[in-house]
Design a protein around this motif. Structure first.
Motif, PDB file in Angstrom:
ATOM      1  N   PHE A  10       0.173 -15.491  -7.395  1.00 27.72           N
ATOM      2  CA  PHE A  10       1.353 -14.826  -6.842  1.00 27.72           C
ATOM      3  C   PHE A  10       1.352 -13.339  -7.205  1.00 27.72           C
ATOM      4  O   PHE A  10       1.604 -12.482  -6.356  1.00 27.72           O
ATOM      5  CB  PHE A  10       2.631 -15.506  -7.340  1.00 27.72           C
ATOM      6  N   VAL A  11       1.053 -13.009  -8.446  1.00 28.14           N
ATOM      7  CA  VAL A  11       1.026 -11.606  -8.886  1.00 28.14           C
ATOM      8  C   VAL A  11      -0.075 -10.841  -8.152  1.00 28.14           C
ATOM      9  O   VAL A  11       0.142  -9.713  -7.695  1.00 28.14           O
ATOM     10  CB  VAL A  11       0.833 -11.526 -10.416  1.00 28.14           C
ATOM     11  N   ILE A  12      -1.239 -11.443  -7.996  1.00 29.31           N
ATOM     12  CA  ILE A  12      -2.332 -10.789  -7.268  1.00 29.31           C
ATOM     13  C   ILE A  12      -1.945 -10.571  -5.810  1.00 29.31           C
ATOM     14  O   ILE A  12      -2.212  -9.504  -5.237  1.00 29.31           O
ATOM     15  CB  ILE A  12      -3.629 -11.614  -7.393  1.00 29.31           C
ATOM     16  N   ALA A  13      -1.278 -11.541  -5.193  1.00 26.06           N
ATOM     17  CA  ALA A  13      -0.845 -11.394  -3.799  1.00 26.06           C
ATOM     18  C   ALA A  13       0.167 -10.261  -3.654  1.00 26.06           C
ATOM     19  O   ALA A  13       0.076  -9.463  -2.709  1.00 26.06           O
ATOM     20  CB  ALA A  13      -0.249 -12.704  -3.294  1.00 26.06           C
ATOM     21  N   ILE A  14       1.113 -10.144  -4.576  1.00 28.34           N
ATOM     22  CA  ILE A  14       2.111  -9.064  -4.525  1.00 28.34           C
ATOM     23  C   ILE A  14       1.418  -7.704  -4.690  1.00 28.34           C
ATOM     24  O   ILE A  14       1.742  -6.750  -3.978  1.00 28.34           O
ATOM     25  CB  ILE A  14       3.188  -9.259  -5.617  1.00 28.34           C
ATOM     26  N   LEU A  15       0.458  -7.607  -5.597  1.00 31.43           N
ATOM     27  CA  LEU A  15      -0.272  -6.352  -5.782  1.00 31.43           C
ATOM     28  C   LEU A  15      -1.047  -5.963  -4.525  1.00 31.43           C
ATOM     29  O   LEU A  15      -1.077  -4.788  -4.142  1.00 31.43           O
ATOM     30  CB  LEU A  15      -1.212  -6.452  -6.971  1.00 31.43           C
ATOM     31  N   LEU A  16      -1.656  -6.935  -3.873  1.00 33.46           N
ATOM     32  CA  LEU A  16      -2.386  -6.651  -2.633  1.00 33.46           C
ATOM     33  C   LEU A  16      -1.451  -6.200  -1.515  1.00 33.46           C
ATOM     34  O   LEU A  16      -1.787  -5.293  -0.745  1.00 33.46           O
ATOM     35  CB  LEU A  16      -3.192  -7.871  -2.198  1.00 33.46           C
ATOM     36  N   VAL A  17      -0.280  -6.809  -1.427  1.00 39.02           N
ATOM     37  CA  VAL A  17       0.698  -6.394  -0.411  1.00 39.02           C
ATOM     38  C   VAL A  17       1.150  -4.964  -0.674  1.00 39.02           C
ATOM     39  O   VAL A  17       1.329  -4.181   0.261  1.00 39.02           O
ATOM     40  CB  VAL A  17       1.898  -7.368  -0.377  1.00 39.02           C
ATOM     41  N   CYS A  18       1.314  -4.589  -1.935  1.00 38.49           N
ATOM     42  CA  CYS A  18       1.736  -3.224  -2.273  1.00 38.49           C
ATOM     43  C   CYS A  18       0.670  -2.184  -1.918  1.00 38.49           C
ATOM     44  O   CYS A  18       0.973  -1.009  -1.817  1.00 38.49           O
ATOM     45  CB  CYS A  18       2.080  -3.128  -3.750  1.00 38.49           C
ATOM     46  N   LEU A  19      -0.567  -2.604  -1.711  1.00 38.73           N
ATOM     47  CA  LEU A  19      -1.637  -1.678  -1.345  1.00 38.73           C
ATOM     48  C   LEU A  19      -1.838  -1.556   0.159  1.00 38.73           C
ATOM     49  O   LEU A  19      -2.643  -0.729   0.603  1.00 38.73           O
ATOM     50  CB  LEU A  19      -2.953  -2.119  -2.000  1.00 38.73           C
ATOM     51  N   LEU A  20      -1.122  -2.344   0.953  1.00 38.18           N
ATOM     52  CA  LEU A  20      -1.258  -2.262   2.411  1.00 38.18           C
ATOM     53  C   LEU A  20      -0.818  -0.889   2.910  1.00 38.18           C
ATOM     54  O   LEU A  20       0.152  -0.319   2.404  1.00 38.18           O
ATOM     55  CB  LEU A  20      -0.417  -3.339   3.086  1.00 38.18           C
ATOM     56  N   PRO A  21      -1.506  -0.326   3.904  1.00 36.83           N
ATOM     57  CA  PRO A  21      -1.146   1.004   4.396  1.00 36.83           C
ATOM     58  C   PRO A  21       0.123   1.000   5.235  1.00 36.83           C
ATOM     59  O   PRO A  21       0.406   0.070   5.968  1.00 36.83           O
ATOM     60  CB  PRO A  21      -2.353   1.409   5.246  1.00 36.83           C
ATOM     61  N   LYS A  22       0.902   2.064   5.099  1.00 36.23           N
ATOM     62  CA  LYS A  22       2.149   2.264   5.854  1.00 36.23           C
ATOM     63  C   LYS A  22       2.181   3.704   6.317  1.00 36.23           C
ATOM     64  O   LYS A  22       1.954   4.626   5.543  1.00 36.23           O
ATOM     65  CB  LYS A  22       3.341   1.974   4.931  1.00 36.23           C
ATOM     66  N   ARG A  23       2.452   3.915   7.601  1.00 33.24           N
ATOM     67  CA  ARG A  23       2.549   5.274   8.141  1.00 33.24           C
ATOM     68  C   ARG A  23       3.959   5.803   7.884  1.00 33.24           C
ATOM     69  O   ARG A  23       4.954   5.158   8.201  1.00 33.24           O
ATOM     70  CB  ARG A  23       2.260   5.263   9.632  1.00 33.24           C
ATOM     71  N   ILE A  48      -0.432   8.336   5.554  1.00 31.98           N
ATOM     72  CA  ILE A  48      -0.738   6.918   5.472  1.00 31.98           C
ATOM     73  C   ILE A  48      -0.787   6.627   3.974  1.00 31.98           C
ATOM     74  O   ILE A  48      -1.648   7.156   3.271  1.00 31.98           O
ATOM     75  CB  ILE A  48      -2.084   6.562   6.138  1.00 31.98           C
ATOM     76  N   GLU A  49       0.165   5.853   3.491  1.00 31.31           N
ATOM     77  CA  GLU A  49       0.274   5.606   2.062  1.00 31.31           C
ATOM     78  C   GLU A  49       0.476   4.126   1.779  1.00 31.31           C
ATOM     79  O   GLU A  49       0.834   3.367   2.678  1.00 31.31           O
ATOM     80  CB  GLU A  49       1.403   6.428   1.462  1.00 31.31           C
ATOM     81  N   PRO A  50       0.254   3.708   0.537  1.00 36.76           N
ATOM     82  CA  PRO A  50       0.452   2.302   0.194  1.00 36.76           C
ATOM     83  C   PRO A  50       1.916   1.893   0.334  1.00 36.76           C
ATOM     84  O   PRO A  50       2.831   2.686   0.088  1.00 36.76           O
ATOM     85  CB  PRO A  50       0.023   2.219  -1.264  1.00 36.76           C
ATOM     86  N   LEU A  51       2.131   0.659   0.733  1.00 41.23           N
ATOM     87  CA  LEU A  51       3.487   0.139   0.920  1.00 41.23           C
ATOM     88  C   LEU A  51       4.297   0.229  -0.366  1.00 41.23           C
ATOM     89  O   LEU A  51       5.484   0.542  -0.335  1.00 41.23           O
ATOM     90  CB  LEU A  51       3.427  -1.307   1.412  1.00 41.23           C
ATOM     91  N   GLY A  52       3.677   0.003  -1.504  1.00 42.24           N
ATOM     92  CA  GLY A  52       4.378   0.091  -2.789  1.00 42.24           C
ATOM     93  C   GLY A  52       4.927   1.482  -3.046  1.00 42.24           C
ATOM     94  O   GLY A  52       6.060   1.650  -3.480  1.00 42.24           O
ATOM     95  N   PHE A  53       4.136   2.520  -2.764  1.00 35.97           N
ATOM     96  CA  PHE A  53       4.603   3.890  -2.939  1.00 35.97           C
ATOM     97  C   PHE A  53       5.692   4.227  -1.928  1.00 35.97           C
ATOM     98  O   PHE A  53       6.624   4.972  -2.231  1.00 35.97           O
ATOM     99  CB  PHE A  53       3.440   4.884  -2.814  1.00 35.97           C
ATOM    100  N   TYR A  68      -3.066   7.768   1.188  1.00 38.65           N
ATOM    101  CA  TYR A  68      -4.452   7.541   1.558  1.00 38.65           C
ATOM    102  C   TYR A  68      -4.962   8.716   2.391  1.00 38.65           C
ATOM    103  O   TYR A  68      -6.080   9.160   2.241  1.00 38.65           O
ATOM    104  CB  TYR A  68      -4.612   6.251   2.359  1.00 38.65           C
ATOM    105  N   THR A  69      -4.126   9.206   3.288  1.00 37.13           N
ATOM    106  CA  THR A  69      -4.499  10.339   4.131  1.00 37.13           C
ATOM    107  C   THR A  69      -3.245  11.078   4.571  1.00 37.13           C
ATOM    108  O   THR A  69      -2.156  10.527   4.614  1.00 37.13           O
ATOM    109  CB  THR A  69      -5.318   9.891   5.350  1.00 37.13           C
ATOM    110  N   HIS A  70      -3.408  12.362   4.906  1.00 33.51           N
ATOM    111  CA  HIS A  70      -2.321  13.208   5.386  1.00 33.51           C
ATOM    112  C   HIS A  70      -2.842  13.927   6.625  1.00 33.51           C
ATOM    113  O   HIS A  70      -3.938  14.468   6.611  1.00 33.51           O
ATOM    114  CB  HIS A  70      -1.931  14.223   4.306  1.00 33.51           C
TER     115      HIS A  70
END
Length: 75
Positions: A10-23, A48-53, A68-70
């Motif tokens: 569960f913790v690994i899955a939450i960390l991976l979701v927080c790394l997904l890109p969001k515009r 384009i930044e991580p969902l967690g940020f 990730y990119t600007h």
């Protein structure tokens, strides 16, 4: 799977979701931006930044400064 293994998964899955890109328009949520481009176009900056940020920026209402990119889009 044991209950400990389930928690670790569960913790690994939450960390991976927080790394997904969001515009994000204008570098962070709620910011206003835009400037005139060539010929009657309006240009806006985006990240384009991580969902967690992104979620941290929504709460803090300011730019954290990690992406990730600007880039800039004109239309």
């Amino acid at each position: 799977m044991t209950s400990r293994g389930t928690r670790i998964s569960f913790v690994i899955a939450i960390l991976l979701v927080c790394l997904l890109p969001k515009r994000t328009e204008c570098s962070y949520p709620g910011a206003s931006c835009g400037h005139a481009g060539r010929g009657r176009t309006t240009c806006t900056d985006f990240d384009i930044e991580p969902l967690g940020f992104y979620l941290i920026e929504v709460v803090a209402e300011r730019n954290i400064g990690f992406a990730y990119t600007h880039d800039e889009e004109c239309h």
